[in-house]
Design an enzyme around this catalytic site. Structure first.
Site, PDB file in Angstrom:
ATOM      1  N   GLU A  58       0.548  -0.989   0.119  1.00 34.50           N
ATOM      2  CA  GLU A  58       0.175  -0.130  -0.131  1.00 34.50           C
ATOM      3  C   GLU A  58       0.943   1.406   0.424  1.00 34.50           C
ATOM      4  O   GLU A  58       0.745   2.333  -0.276  1.00 34.50           O
ATOM      5  CB  GLU A  58      -1.159   0.179   1.485  1.00 34.50           C
ATOM      6  CG  GLU A  58      -2.285  -0.145   0.970  1.00 34.50           C
ATOM      7  CD  GLU A  58      -3.086  -0.457   1.989  1.00 34.50           C
ATOM      8  OE1 GLU A  58      -4.307  -1.444   1.684  1.00 34.50           O
ATOM      9  OE2 GLU A  58      -3.161   0.161   3.257  1.00 34.50           O
ATOM     10  N   HIS A  60       9.170 -26.914  -0.560  1.00 30.07           N
ATOM     11  CA  HIS A  60       8.414 -28.306  -0.746  1.00 30.07           C
ATOM     12  C   HIS A  60       7.359 -27.713  -2.289  1.00 30.07           C
ATOM     13  O   HIS A  60       6.394 -28.350  -1.981  1.00 30.07           O
ATOM     14  CB  HIS A  60       8.146 -28.829   0.327  1.00 30.07           C
ATOM     15  CG  HIS A  60       9.098 -29.943   0.495  1.00 30.07           C
ATOM     16  ND1 HIS A  60      10.004 -30.567   0.685  1.00 30.07           N
ATOM     17  CD2 HIS A  60       9.886 -28.871   1.512  1.00 30.07           C
ATOM     18  CE1 HIS A  60      10.878 -30.195   0.985  1.00 30.07           C
ATOM     19  NE2 HIS A  60      10.290 -29.904   1.963  1.00 30.07           N
ATOM     20  N   LYS A 117     -13.547   0.119  -3.790  1.00 32.99           N
ATOM     21  CA  LYS A 117     -15.329   0.890  -2.879  1.00 32.99           C
ATOM     22  C   LYS A 117     -16.158   1.048  -3.594  1.00 32.99           C
ATOM     23  O   LYS A 117     -17.366   0.904  -3.740  1.00 32.99           O
ATOM     24  CB  LYS A 117     -14.530   1.315  -1.551  1.00 32.99           C
ATOM     25  CG  LYS A 117     -14.144   0.575  -0.369  1.00 32.99           C
ATOM     26  CD  LYS A 117     -13.446   1.454   0.363  1.00 32.99           C
ATOM     27  CE  LYS A 117     -12.824   0.599   1.175  1.00 32.99           C
ATOM     28  NZ  LYS A 117     -11.744   2.500   1.886  1.00 32.99           N
TER      29      LYS A 117
HETATM   30  O1  PA5 Z   1      -3.656   0.987   6.024  1.00 35.04           O
HETATM   31  C1  PA5 Z   1      -4.664   1.416   5.616  1.00 35.04           C
HETATM   32  O2  PA5 Z   1      -4.679   2.762   5.854  1.00 35.04           O
HETATM   33  C2  PA5 Z   1      -5.656   1.047   5.557  1.00 35.04           C
HETATM   34  O3  PA5 Z   1      -4.993  -0.811   4.972  1.00 35.04           O
HETATM   35  C3  PA5 Z   1      -7.039   0.642   6.516  1.00 35.04           C
HETATM   36  O4  PA5 Z   1      -6.306   0.463   7.455  1.00 35.04           O
HETATM   37  C4  PA5 Z   1      -7.512  -0.169   5.887  1.00 35.04           C
HETATM   38  O5  PA5 Z   1      -8.677  -0.222   4.635  1.00 35.04           O
HETATM   39  C5  PA5 Z   1      -8.606  -0.179   6.965  1.00 35.04           C
HETATM   40  O6  PA5 Z   1      -9.443   1.291   6.806  1.00 35.04           O
HETATM   41  P1  PA5 Z   1     -10.192   2.160   8.637  1.00 35.04           P
HETATM   42  O7  PA5 Z   1      -8.785   1.830   9.346  1.00 35.04           O
HETATM   43  O8  PA5 Z   1     -10.877   3.282   8.852  1.00 35.04           O
HETATM   44  O9  PA5 Z   1     -11.323   0.997   8.668  1.00 35.04           O
END
Ligand code: PA5
Length: 375
Positions: free
Chosen positions: A257, A278, A367
């Site tokens: 990310e 393996h 989303k």
């Molecule tokens: O690292 C990030 O920002 C994302 O992976 C969020 O943690 C994830 O999308 C969950 O979001 P939220 O905490 O707003 O529910």
């Protein structure tokens, strides 16, 4: 102290600039967190953890991505003996998984920690509704609400508003810390403390790394950038300790990310050896040479250590660049160091690749599509 098993020359001027940029970034709060931890917050976390341990056999931890991977990684790796059992929910949209989690909790006494910075993420929202209903049916509204802990934004979001209205226990995801950099905040610390992990030692490790890990983190980031810019588009995190499989998942999210933007970045993959020798061993030894291996070298037993040496030698002979990261101890302190080391090297590396380490615009695309389908 984290040690790295390779040498590379770093551009000290550029690294110093990057560190300044990170410290000043509106999402760079994790950078100085171990140096300036809010002790009042730590006391509140421990008090809540004690209350949960006293009244519940299970804590249901609801969250996804950065709101869950870090603490799950540490709980699975450290296997604490004395704490309360954690059941995870809200990390997929599978009805089967949700029903399974509800069944696992069964008739046991339980509390809920719902974790969502935005307070609007669909996966945790759905799981929270199901578990909240179960809690109310079991204890009645008043007691149920006293068993719910919401870790969310300080001021905004549906979860924040509900937590205020219903007087749930509340913990804050700091404005200046994003999900995948948040494991050392209440996001991770509350479930960790409930599970029996020594969070003081964890923070001690992170704070040691804040003093000592800058150089190794910068070297690792620089080497990643060199490899990533020279045809190596995949990094395989390799561990020889099966209990660290979820730590690999945390790493993949952190790097994926943070770096995978603007058609750039290195694809993060992971293996657990010797298990995966393996299954993926053939490809690693002999397949397409577009990958390198980062061995996370945890202290291990004698036989397993021999496997580490054998794999390293075989893969180097097979033409894979191998980067070694030596972990000082397989305990809270060692993982505290490791978390800070990887957060820092990831942020430096993303900056070297020229992308913003702290946003995730791509996560919104699915989303939006899902919202359209659900209309
Ligand atoms: O690292 C990030 O920002 C994302 O992976 C969020 O943690 C994830 O999308 C969950 O979001 P939220 O905490 O707003 O529910």
């Amino acid at each position: 102290m984290i040690k790295i098993g390779f040498e590379t020359e770093i551009d000290t001027v550029r690294v110093a600039e990057i560190l300044k940029e990170i410290a000043r970034d509106k999402m760079g709060g994790w950078f100085n967190l171990p140096r300036r931890y809010d002790m009042g917050e730590l006391v509140r976390i421990k008090e809540a953890a004690q209350k949960i341990q006293d009244e519940s056999e299970v804590l249901v931890c609801i969250g996804i991505g950065g709101s869950y991977l870090g603490h799950r990684a540490l709980i699975e790796a450290l296997r604490p003996k004395s704490g309360t059992r954690i059941v995870y929910a809200g990390n997929s949209l599978s009805r089967r998984e949700l029903e399974h989690a509800l069944k696992v909790v069964g008739d046991r006494d339980f509390s809920i920690n719902v974790i969502s910075k935005s307070g609007t993420t669909l996966e945790p929202a759905i799981a929270f509704r199901a578990f909240r209903k179960k809690l109310i049916e079991k204890y009645g509204e008043e007691e149920a609400y006293s068993r719910i802990y919401a870790t969310t934004d300080r001021k905004h979001g549906a979860l924040h508003d509900e937590a205020v209205a219903c007087k749930y226990g509340r913990f804050v995801v700091p404005d200046n810390i994003g999900g995948r950099y948040s494991v050392l905040t209440a996001v991770g610390l509350l479930p960790l403390a409930v599970a029996g992990v020594d969070i003081d030692k964890l923070l001690e490790g992170a704070s040691d790394a804040a003093e000592t890990a800058v150089e190794p983190a910068a070297k690792y980031a620089t080497r990643r950038f060199e490899l990533g810019s020279n045809g190596y588009d995949t990094e395989v995190f390799a561990s020889f300790e099966p209990a660290t499989a979820y730590f690999n998942e945390w790493l993949k999210q952190l790097y994926g990310e943070s770096e995978g933007k603007a058609q750039s970045g290195v694809f993060p993959a992971s293996v657990i050896y010797s298990t995966d020798l393996h299954s993926l061993g053939q490809f690693m030894q002999d397949g397409r040479r577009n990958l390198w291996e980062t061995i996370i070298d945890y202290p291990t037993d004698e036989l397993n250590a021999k496997v580490v040496t054998a794999v390293r030698r075989a893969h180097i002979a097979g033409g894979i660049p191998v980067l070694d990261i030596e972990v000082s101890s397989f305990d809270e302190k060692g993982f505290g160091e490791l978390i800070y080391f990887f957060e820092l090297s990831c942020a430096i590396s993303a900056k070297l690749f020229g992308v913003n380490p702290f946003d995730q615009p791509g996560v919104e695309a699915y989303k939006d599509e899902l919202a359209r389908l659900m209309e």
